[in-house]
Design a protein around this motif. Structure first.
Motif, PDB file in Angstrom:
ATOM      1  N   ALA A  46      34.774  -8.024 -15.120  1.00  0.00           N
ATOM      2  CA  ALA A  46      35.255  -9.384 -14.897  1.00  0.00           C
ATOM      3  C   ALA A  46      36.657  -9.299 -14.270  1.00  0.00           C
ATOM      4  O   ALA A  46      37.331  -8.278 -14.378  1.00  0.00           O
ATOM      5  CB  ALA A  46      35.320 -10.136 -16.218  1.00  0.00           C
ATOM      6  N   ASP A  47      37.062 -10.372 -13.587  1.00  0.00           N
ATOM      7  CA  ASP A  47      38.432 -10.450 -13.079  1.00  0.00           C
ATOM      8  C   ASP A  47      39.287 -11.226 -14.057  1.00  0.00           C
ATOM      9  O   ASP A  47      39.003 -12.398 -14.331  1.00  0.00           O
ATOM     10  CB  ASP A  47      38.476 -11.219 -11.741  1.00  0.00           C
ATOM     11  N   ILE A  48      40.318 -10.587 -14.591  1.00  0.00           N
ATOM     12  CA  ILE A  48      41.283 -11.356 -15.372  1.00  0.00           C
ATOM     13  C   ILE A  48      42.268 -11.900 -14.336  1.00  0.00           C
ATOM     14  O   ILE A  48      43.032 -11.141 -13.732  1.00  0.00           O
ATOM     15  CB  ILE A  48      42.014 -10.475 -16.402  1.00  0.00           C
ATOM     16  N   VAL A  49      42.202 -13.212 -14.079  1.00  0.00           N
ATOM     17  CA  VAL A  49      43.018 -13.757 -12.987  1.00  0.00           C
ATOM     18  C   VAL A  49      44.416 -14.145 -13.448  1.00  0.00           C
ATOM     19  O   VAL A  49      45.386 -13.958 -12.713  1.00  0.00           O
ATOM     20  CB  VAL A  49      42.322 -14.945 -12.271  1.00  0.00           C
ATOM     21  N   GLN A  50      44.533 -14.670 -14.659  1.00  0.00           N
ATOM     22  CA  GLN A  50      45.862 -15.074 -15.152  1.00  0.00           C
ATOM     23  C   GLN A  50      45.985 -14.761 -16.649  1.00  0.00           C
ATOM     24  O   GLN A  50      44.996 -14.777 -17.385  1.00  0.00           O
ATOM     25  CB  GLN A  50      46.082 -16.579 -14.958  1.00  0.00           C
ATOM     26  N   VAL A  51      47.231 -14.502 -17.054  1.00  0.00           N
ATOM     27  CA  VAL A  51      47.537 -14.388 -18.477  1.00  0.00           C
ATOM     28  C   VAL A  51      48.716 -15.295 -18.776  1.00  0.00           C
ATOM     29  O   VAL A  51      49.748 -15.234 -18.094  1.00  0.00           O
ATOM     30  CB  VAL A  51      47.908 -12.942 -18.875  1.00  0.00           C
ATOM     31  N   TRP A  52      48.548 -16.143 -19.775  1.00  0.00           N
ATOM     32  CA  TRP A  52      49.675 -16.956 -20.240  1.00  0.00           C
ATOM     33  C   TRP A  52      49.954 -16.580 -21.695  1.00  0.00           C
ATOM     34  O   TRP A  52      49.024 -16.279 -22.473  1.00  0.00           O
ATOM     35  CB  TRP A  52      49.352 -18.455 -20.169  1.00  0.00           C
ATOM     36  N   SER A  53      51.225 -16.572 -22.072  1.00  0.00           N
ATOM     37  CA  SER A  53      51.590 -16.420 -23.475  1.00  0.00           C
ATOM     38  C   SER A  53      52.894 -17.158 -23.689  1.00  0.00           C
ATOM     39  O   SER A  53      53.681 -17.310 -22.759  1.00  0.00           O
ATOM     40  CB  SER A  53      51.749 -14.938 -23.825  1.00  0.00           C
ATOM     41  N   PRO A  93      56.806 -14.663 -22.538  1.00  0.00           N
ATOM     42  CA  PRO A  93      56.564 -14.238 -21.154  1.00  0.00           C
ATOM     43  C   PRO A  93      56.503 -12.715 -20.998  1.00  0.00           C
ATOM     44  O   PRO A  93      55.732 -12.203 -20.175  1.00  0.00           O
ATOM     45  CB  PRO A  93      57.768 -14.803 -20.385  1.00  0.00           C
ATOM     46  N   ALA A  94      57.265 -11.959 -21.793  1.00  0.00           N
ATOM     47  CA  ALA A  94      57.249 -10.493 -21.668  1.00  0.00           C
ATOM     48  C   ALA A  94      55.888  -9.943 -22.078  1.00  0.00           C
ATOM     49  O   ALA A  94      55.336  -9.044 -21.438  1.00  0.00           O
ATOM     50  CB  ALA A  94      58.352  -9.884 -22.534  1.00  0.00           C
ATOM     51  N   ASN A  95      55.345 -10.512 -23.155  1.00  0.00           N
ATOM     52  CA  ASN A  95      54.009 -10.133 -23.619  1.00  0.00           C
ATOM     53  C   ASN A  95      52.949 -10.448 -22.573  1.00  0.00           C
ATOM     54  O   ASN A  95      52.056  -9.650 -22.309  1.00  0.00           O
ATOM     55  CB  ASN A  95      53.670 -10.917 -24.893  1.00  0.00           C
ATOM     56  N   ALA A  96      53.058 -11.653 -21.987  1.00  0.00           N
ATOM     57  CA  ALA A  96      52.113 -12.062 -20.937  1.00  0.00           C
ATOM     58  C   ALA A  96      52.209 -11.096 -19.761  1.00  0.00           C
ATOM     59  O   ALA A  96      51.188 -10.645 -19.227  1.00  0.00           O
ATOM     60  CB  ALA A  96      52.410 -13.490 -20.483  1.00  0.00           C
ATOM     61  N   ALA A  97      53.424 -10.733 -19.386  1.00  0.00           N
ATOM     62  CA  ALA A  97      53.632  -9.827 -18.247  1.00  0.00           C
ATOM     63  C   ALA A  97      53.001  -8.467 -18.528  1.00  0.00           C
ATOM     64  O   ALA A  97      52.362  -7.876 -17.655  1.00  0.00           O
ATOM     65  CB  ALA A  97      55.132  -9.678 -17.965  1.00  0.00           C
ATOM     66  N   ALA A  98      53.142  -7.982 -19.764  1.00  0.00           N
ATOM     67  CA  ALA A  98      52.599  -6.666 -20.111  1.00  0.00           C
ATOM     68  C   ALA A  98      51.075  -6.659 -19.998  1.00  0.00           C
ATOM     69  O   ALA A  98      50.490  -5.762 -19.379  1.00  0.00           O
ATOM     70  CB  ALA A  98      53.026  -6.280 -21.527  1.00  0.00           C
ATOM     71  N   LEU A  99      50.422  -7.697 -20.569  1.00  0.00           N
ATOM     72  CA  LEU A  99      48.962  -7.735 -20.510  1.00  0.00           C
ATOM     73  C   LEU A  99      48.480  -8.001 -19.080  1.00  0.00           C
ATOM     74  O   LEU A  99      47.458  -7.455 -18.644  1.00  0.00           O
ATOM     75  CB  LEU A  99      48.408  -8.802 -21.477  1.00  0.00           C
ATOM     76  N   ALA A 100      49.231  -8.824 -18.347  1.00  0.00           N
ATOM     77  CA  ALA A 100      48.869  -9.109 -16.948  1.00  0.00           C
ATOM     78  C   ALA A 100      48.933  -7.820 -16.133  1.00  0.00           C
ATOM     79  O   ALA A 100      48.035  -7.518 -15.335  1.00  0.00           O
ATOM     80  CB  ALA A 100      49.818 -10.160 -16.358  1.00  0.00           C
ATOM     81  N   PHE A 101      49.963  -7.033 -16.358  1.00  0.00           N
ATOM     82  CA  PHE A 101      50.107  -5.753 -15.639  1.00  0.00           C
ATOM     83  C   PHE A 101      48.926  -4.828 -15.965  1.00  0.00           C
ATOM     84  O   PHE A 101      48.317  -4.212 -15.089  1.00  0.00           O
ATOM     85  CB  PHE A 101      51.440  -5.097 -16.025  1.00  0.00           C
ATOM     86  N   GLN A 135      47.705 -12.171 -12.902  1.00  0.00           N
ATOM     87  CA  GLN A 135      48.988 -12.811 -12.641  1.00  0.00           C
ATOM     88  C   GLN A 135      49.494 -13.354 -13.977  1.00  0.00           C
ATOM     89  O   GLN A 135      48.734 -13.970 -14.727  1.00  0.00           O
ATOM     90  CB  GLN A 135      48.750 -13.976 -11.649  1.00  0.00           C
ATOM     91  N   ALA A 136      50.755 -13.095 -14.290  1.00  0.00           N
ATOM     92  CA  ALA A 136      51.327 -13.691 -15.498  1.00  0.00           C
ATOM     93  C   ALA A 136      51.858 -15.076 -15.153  1.00  0.00           C
ATOM     94  O   ALA A 136      52.534 -15.242 -14.135  1.00  0.00           O
ATOM     95  CB  ALA A 136      52.456 -12.814 -16.031  1.00  0.00           C
ATOM     96  N   ILE A 137      51.503 -16.081 -15.975  1.00  0.00           N
ATOM     97  CA  ILE A 137      52.098 -17.406 -15.722  1.00  0.00           C
ATOM     98  C   ILE A 137      52.890 -17.841 -16.950  1.00  0.00           C
ATOM     99  O   ILE A 137      52.511 -17.578 -18.084  1.00  0.00           O
ATOM    100  CB  ILE A 137      51.044 -18.483 -15.345  1.00  0.00           C
ATOM    101  N   ALA A 138      54.014 -18.496 -16.680  1.00  0.00           N
ATOM    102  CA  ALA A 138      54.892 -18.917 -17.766  1.00  0.00           C
ATOM    103  C   ALA A 138      54.645 -20.386 -18.094  1.00  0.00           C
ATOM    104  O   ALA A 138      54.943 -20.854 -19.189  1.00  0.00           O
ATOM    105  CB  ALA A 138      56.353 -18.701 -17.384  1.00  0.00           C
ATOM    106  N   ASP A 139      54.064 -21.100 -17.125  1.00  0.00           N
ATOM    107  CA  ASP A 139      53.872 -22.540 -17.282  1.00  0.00           C
ATOM    108  C   ASP A 139      52.390 -22.858 -17.156  1.00  0.00           C
ATOM    109  O   ASP A 139      51.752 -22.502 -16.163  1.00  0.00           O
ATOM    110  CB  ASP A 139      54.667 -23.257 -16.171  1.00  0.00           C
ATOM    111  N   LEU A 140      51.847 -23.536 -18.153  1.00  0.00           N
ATOM    112  CA  LEU A 140      50.410 -23.831 -18.124  1.00  0.00           C
ATOM    113  C   LEU A 140      50.051 -24.792 -16.985  1.00  0.00           C
ATOM    114  O   LEU A 140      48.881 -24.938 -16.633  1.00  0.00           O
ATOM    115  CB  LEU A 140      49.949 -24.397 -19.474  1.00  0.00           C
TER     116      LEU A 140
END
Lengths: 252, 252
Positions: free
Chosen positions: B24-31, B34-42, B47-52
């Motif tokens: 599957a494609d994980i297209v975005q991660v939000w948390s 933001p650092a946690n989201a960035a880690a899982l997105a990487f 793409q890590a998003i900070a704003d829903l």
């Protein structure tokens, strides 16, 4: 190696069979229940004896696997034997056997049920003996069954036995309560089995204190309240839920 | 399949990785972190998003893996999406998502720790959806991860979650108390691991009520008294010992 097995319950049965598979001779089986003795004797090709006066005095090992409070009563009958006499109890001091020439303890730290097969490769054996020479002899016997050999004195063995109650008997009771919860709602216990397995697998690699999860570990009060509500009709489980949740919080 | 992962804790991380491994494609991660989201997105190439408000409206699946009480707050931000929105909570009603077009529950009945790898083949997935069509869609998604698929409504899912606390969290706490007992005497927790494993293995084949062992199950009062004596200096454990021993006796 010639072995006399005294007792034919869960532990005696599994140990006699394990020794037999490792090419020892089970020469005799005694049990206070003659039918039980006969069954294990038949299984292992031994002679069943009903009277301890008929015991073979020249076996190498006398394996006592009876109820804890019945061990002391066997000492008089075993005084004349030449081999090594060991009991298999976790909670009983080695000295219960003093008066016999060569004695010790051969405690398998494992849970045994008659119907469930067991691989002794995964059974830690806790050894103790009344002399260095007997300990060496016991060690040579033990390595035939399991690579997990521990030298443990009576004090520490009792501690292991107690810890085993938490790690096994209380754990199985938790499984049992979870079974009760799901079955009350028509759900199958089967669905919980992977969770049970994974929880044990984690404890093989990590320390339990490092992998605790769940609402109490997170101090998730809302979920705890919901669970307590669901348990209103099972007051006995509600009490246990509260005590263990508090205990988890305390040890964080 | 395009997936947006909302949350990047234990559950979100393991699920996003499992889906990625299944192409599957994980297209975005939000948390909210933001650092946690960035880690899982990487980790997942997302793409890590900070704003829903930046959420991709055209993913196939929106996987909510946040704390239970944070789920409701996400509904407004997810009203406009076209795909299927699911939460992964055991204790939360599906209706918390009503107001969204297509929604449901994707509850993995398993214990997750970030550091411990997990094979989803052993993760039961409990599914629920707001329509038969969405349930079918969810089932097609779920079979890619695990063969253990269960259709479970919100009431029964809450019961499973509660039972899981007994079968996993309380069980691990028992391991932890046994760890405390042995370490206090300078013994290594390692010696208890085979016993822990065997207890769980037994529960894979038998029902817990049929394989209960130990002094309380045998009503071996002498051993229970000895254990209680050994716990005199650990009153917290003594209390738990008494309550659980009585509970075992009661359920015999």
């Amino acid at each position: 190696m010639k072995i006399v097995c005294i007792g034919s319950g869960n532990v005696g049965t599994h140990m006699a069979n394990a020794f037999k598979e490792n090419e020892a001779d089970i020469v005799q089986v005694w049990s206070k229940d003659p039918a039980n003795a006969a069954a294990l004797a038949f299984e292992t090709g031994a002679q069943a004896i009903a009277d301890l006066e008929d015991i073979d005095l020249n076996a190498d090992l006398y394996l006592i696997a009876v109820k804890d409070d019945a061990i002391a009563k066997l000492v008089r009958a075993l005084k004349a034997v030449n081999g090594l006499v060991v009991h298999t109890s976790g909670a009983t001091d080695m000295n219960v056997l003093s008066g016999i020439k060569n004695y010790g303890v051969f405690y398998p730290l494992q849970t045994f049920s008659k119907e469930e097969p067991i691989d002794f490769i995964h059974v830690p054996l806790c050894l103790e003996a009344n002399s260095a020479e007997n300990l060496s002899a016991l060690r040579l016997i033990a390595v035939k069954l399991s690579p997990l050999i521990y030298e443990v004195n009576s004090e520490k063995r009792k501690i292991l036995h107690l810890a085993g109650v938490f790690a096994c008997n209380f754990v199985n009771h938790m499984y049992r309560l979870s079974q009760q919860i799901v079955e009350k709602q028509g759900l199958d216990f089967e669905i919980l089995r992977p969770l049970i397995m994974e929880t044990a697998v984690k404890a093989q690699n990590a320390l339990p204190e490092d992998v605790q999860t769940g609402p109490a570990a997170r101090n998730d009060k809302q979920t705890i309240l919901k669970h307590e509500e669901l348990l209103q009709k099972l007051p006995h489980l509600l009490e246990i839920y509260k005590i263990l949740s508090n205990s988890i919080k305390k040890t964080r």
